[in-house]
Write an enzyme that holds these catalytic residues in place. Structure first.
Site, PDB file in Angstrom:
ATOM      1  N   GLU A 103     -30.823 -40.196  30.790  1.00 31.14           N
ATOM      2  CA  GLU A 103     -29.540 -40.368  30.118  1.00 31.14           C
ATOM      3  C   GLU A 103     -29.725 -41.283  28.910  1.00 31.14           C
ATOM      4  O   GLU A 103     -30.212 -42.402  29.040  1.00 31.14           O
ATOM      5  CB  GLU A 103     -28.520 -40.979  31.085  1.00 31.14           C
ATOM      6  CG  GLU A 103     -27.236 -41.486  30.457  1.00 31.14           C
ATOM      7  CD  GLU A 103     -26.477 -40.417  29.685  1.00 31.14           C
ATOM      8  OE1 GLU A 103     -26.114 -40.679  28.521  1.00 31.14           O
ATOM      9  OE2 GLU A 103     -26.246 -39.311  30.239  1.00 31.14           O
ATOM     10  N   ARG A 348      -3.004 -25.568  24.966  1.00 28.12           N
ATOM     11  CA  ARG A 348      -3.232 -26.723  24.106  1.00 28.12           C
ATOM     12  C   ARG A 348      -3.166 -26.382  22.623  1.00 28.12           C
ATOM     13  O   ARG A 348      -2.663 -27.186  21.819  1.00 28.12           O
ATOM     14  CB  ARG A 348      -4.590 -27.348  24.445  1.00 28.12           C
ATOM     15  CG  ARG A 348      -4.594 -28.043  25.789  1.00 28.12           C
ATOM     16  CD  ARG A 348      -5.966 -28.551  26.159  1.00 28.12           C
ATOM     17  NE  ARG A 348      -5.886 -29.369  27.366  1.00 28.12           N
ATOM     18  CZ  ARG A 348      -6.929 -29.961  27.937  1.00 28.12           C
ATOM     19  NH1 ARG A 348      -8.142 -29.807  27.409  1.00 28.12           N
ATOM     20  NH2 ARG A 348      -6.779 -30.690  29.020  1.00 28.12           N
ATOM     21  N   GLU A 481     -20.663 -28.695  28.845  1.00 30.90           N
ATOM     22  CA  GLU A 481     -20.140 -28.525  27.485  1.00 30.90           C
ATOM     23  C   GLU A 481     -21.222 -28.179  26.469  1.00 30.90           C
ATOM     24  O   GLU A 481     -20.916 -27.731  25.364  1.00 30.90           O
ATOM     25  CB  GLU A 481     -19.391 -29.794  27.050  1.00 30.90           C
ATOM     26  CG  GLU A 481     -18.494 -29.584  25.851  1.00 30.90           C
ATOM     27  CD  GLU A 481     -17.678 -30.822  25.481  1.00 30.90           C
ATOM     28  OE1 GLU A 481     -17.054 -30.801  24.408  1.00 30.90           O
ATOM     29  OE2 GLU A 481     -17.665 -31.802  26.265  1.00 30.90           O
TER      30      GLU A 481
END
Length: 518
Positions: A103, A348, A481
């Protein structure tokens, strides 16, 4: 400074960040600090100060793996410690693999930590327990409609059909999401939250980190992967910089990319959507598109890169997302003259368009004590100073600087619509279980902000990364994503959390199968 001292300092600083509620980015990719707002330079320091408040809370208390425990080779390397990466690691370990997580940020969590509304899933045991009738087919149809029929249908079918088992899997590892609400574009309650109704992100990250630790899976932070290596046409490892200084090459039989999107990289965004210049971004600083760039260098292809979601309800000064669950629990949107102007739980993109048509391009979320009690994330918004409070509608209107008589008329009209279950003005049919009659009353000023990048690298349902010919790149997998296609032109709130768990698990399973077969 030696590695042990460096690691100790990182941990101490992380805990201090939790206590103080603020922090500075330690990412070695400068793009994460280019967040701008419509008030640009005046707000830059506030925005950057707030960016990691969530990113450090919860996850930063974890004791990450010291650098001196690093090995030269692992079965599977996972790049990115968000929800998808940690889910992949847990499933890979369950399949007998020795995975590692790298990470680049100082703490685990990524954009997952910032998730608030919940995780969408259909035909779940919790829905059945609560008498909610739902089906995978309905979930599929509503998501396809929300994406304007541009979703990758094969990916979407896999997604909805594996959503209930993802809820079960989380429950089996101590992460229970049994409080169910609704988000825009949905007609059934399928947004699963923690039992107390709190924001899903921090709860999810905390639970996943604990499970990763319990399984003894190494998780290195401040570990910035710069390149995915390959040999003879097969991925075989990564080049990673530790603590912004020491570069090492680590080998593996498979690599899983779960690095997130590019919502904090305004250069990448402006390259595909120049019309979004000047918008604030809700993304954590590490969402800079690194994984997409590395995969493209290996021959991977992308899809829907210009499809970038602007979320309608973002607190502008600190570019902080106000979750859809607030509207799902009954809040309404009003303009600066105190009037409703749209169906608050439309998709949205439609709600964003409605706000942008207002002269001020901003609005207020208005709600009562009942909504506040049901949407626990509001407590965090209060702590951050976003919430306006009034003991009466008139008192709230004064603080909002809107006409009191008009605001009262608006709320009276809305409460009648809730009673009659018919919104004659804008056709809203969901989030109408409770009226807004419980003083005190509250409001949060919001406007649109860059929230999610629907585009990314192309994968199949096995989460294999595909090249331009539609063939898998051997040993390379991706989820979350960083990938594109699932959501089409518009993402439904609650689907991204489902995506990272469903496809994160799949990367762990399929990469383990690949390692065993090779």
């Amino acid at each position: 400074m030696n590695k042990k001292v460096t690691t100790a300092l990182i941990l101490v600083l992380s805990v201090m960040l939790v206590i103080t509620g603020c922090g500075n980015s330690n990412s070695s990719n400068g793009n994460g600090n280019k967040n701008t707002s419509k008030n640009t330079s005046k707000n830059t320091s506030k925005i950057n100060e707030t960016k990691e408040t969530e990113a450090v809370s919860g996850a930063s208390k974890a004791s990450y793996t010291p650098y001196d425990q690093l090995k030269d080779k692992y079965d599977i390397i996972i790049i990115g410690a968000g929800g998808a990466g940690m889910s992949a690691a847990l499933e890979a370990r369950a399949k007998g693999m020795n995975p590692v997580i790298f990470e680049k940020m100082p703490v685990a969590g990524g954009n997952t930590t910032k998730s608030s509304s919940g995780m969408n899933a259909s035909e779940t045991k919790f829905q059945k327990e609560q008498g909610i009738e739902d089906s995978n087919d309905l979930f599929y149809e509503e998501t396809l409609k929300g994406g304007h029929d541009t979703n990758d249908k094969e990916m979407l079918r896999f997604f909805v059909d594996h959503s209930a088992s993802a809820i079960d899997w989380l429950d089996s590892i101590g992460i229970r999401l049994n409080n169910i609400t609704i988000t825009g574009g949905m007609n059934e309650k399928r947004t699963h939250r923690p039992e107390d109704g709190s924001a899903v992100g921090q709860y999810l990250v905390k639970g996943l980190v604990e499970n990763v630790q319990e399984q003894g899976i190494p998780l290195f932070v401040n570990a910035n992967v710069k390149e995915i290596t390959e040999k003879d046409g097969k991925v075989n490892g990564v080049k990673v910089i530790f603590d912004q200084s020491e570069e090492k090459t680590i080998t593996a039989s498979a690599v899983v990319v779960t690095t997130g999107g590019f919502g904090a990289n305004l250069d990448m965004i402006s390259g595909v959507r120049s019309d979004l210049e000047g918008y604030v971004t809700t993304n954590q600083p590490g969402s800079t598109g690194d994984g997409i760039k590395m995969i493209e260098k290996l021959g991977g292809t992308t899809v829907d890169m210009d499809q970038i979601q602007v979320h309608p309800t973002v607190q502008q000064e600190k570019s902080y997302l106000i979750g859809e669950a607030v509207r799902g629990e009954g809040a309404i949107l009003v303009s600066s003259v105190g009037k409703r102007f749209t169906n608050e739980l439309d998709t949205r993109d439609n709600v964003t368009a409605a706000i942008n048509k207002l002269p001020e391009k901003s609005a207020f979320l208005v709600f009562d004590s009942g909504v506040k009690s049901r949407a626990k994330a509001i407590e965090q918004y209060e702590k951050m100073g976003f919430v306006i409070q009034g003991d009466s509608i008139e008192a709230l209107a004064t603080k909002m600087d809107v006409p009191a008589d008009q605001l009262k008329t608006t709320l009276d009209s809305w409460n009648s619509a809730v009673t009659n279950k018919q919104d004659a003005n804008f056709g809203r049919t969901t989030g109408m279980d409770n009226d807004l009659s419980g003083a005190p009353y509250y409001a949060i000023k919001i406007g649109p902000g860059i929230h999610y990048t629907m585009g990314g690298v192309k994968i199949n349902t096995n989460t294999e990364v595909l090249n331009k010919d539609g063939q898998p790149i051997p040993g390379l997998f991706a989820a979350g994503e960083v990938t594109g296609g699932l959501h089409g032109q518009n993402r439904i709130g609650g689907n991204s959390v489902a995506e990272i768990i469903i496809f994160g698990r799949q990367t762990g399973i399929k990469s383990a199968e690949f390692v065993k077969a090779h």
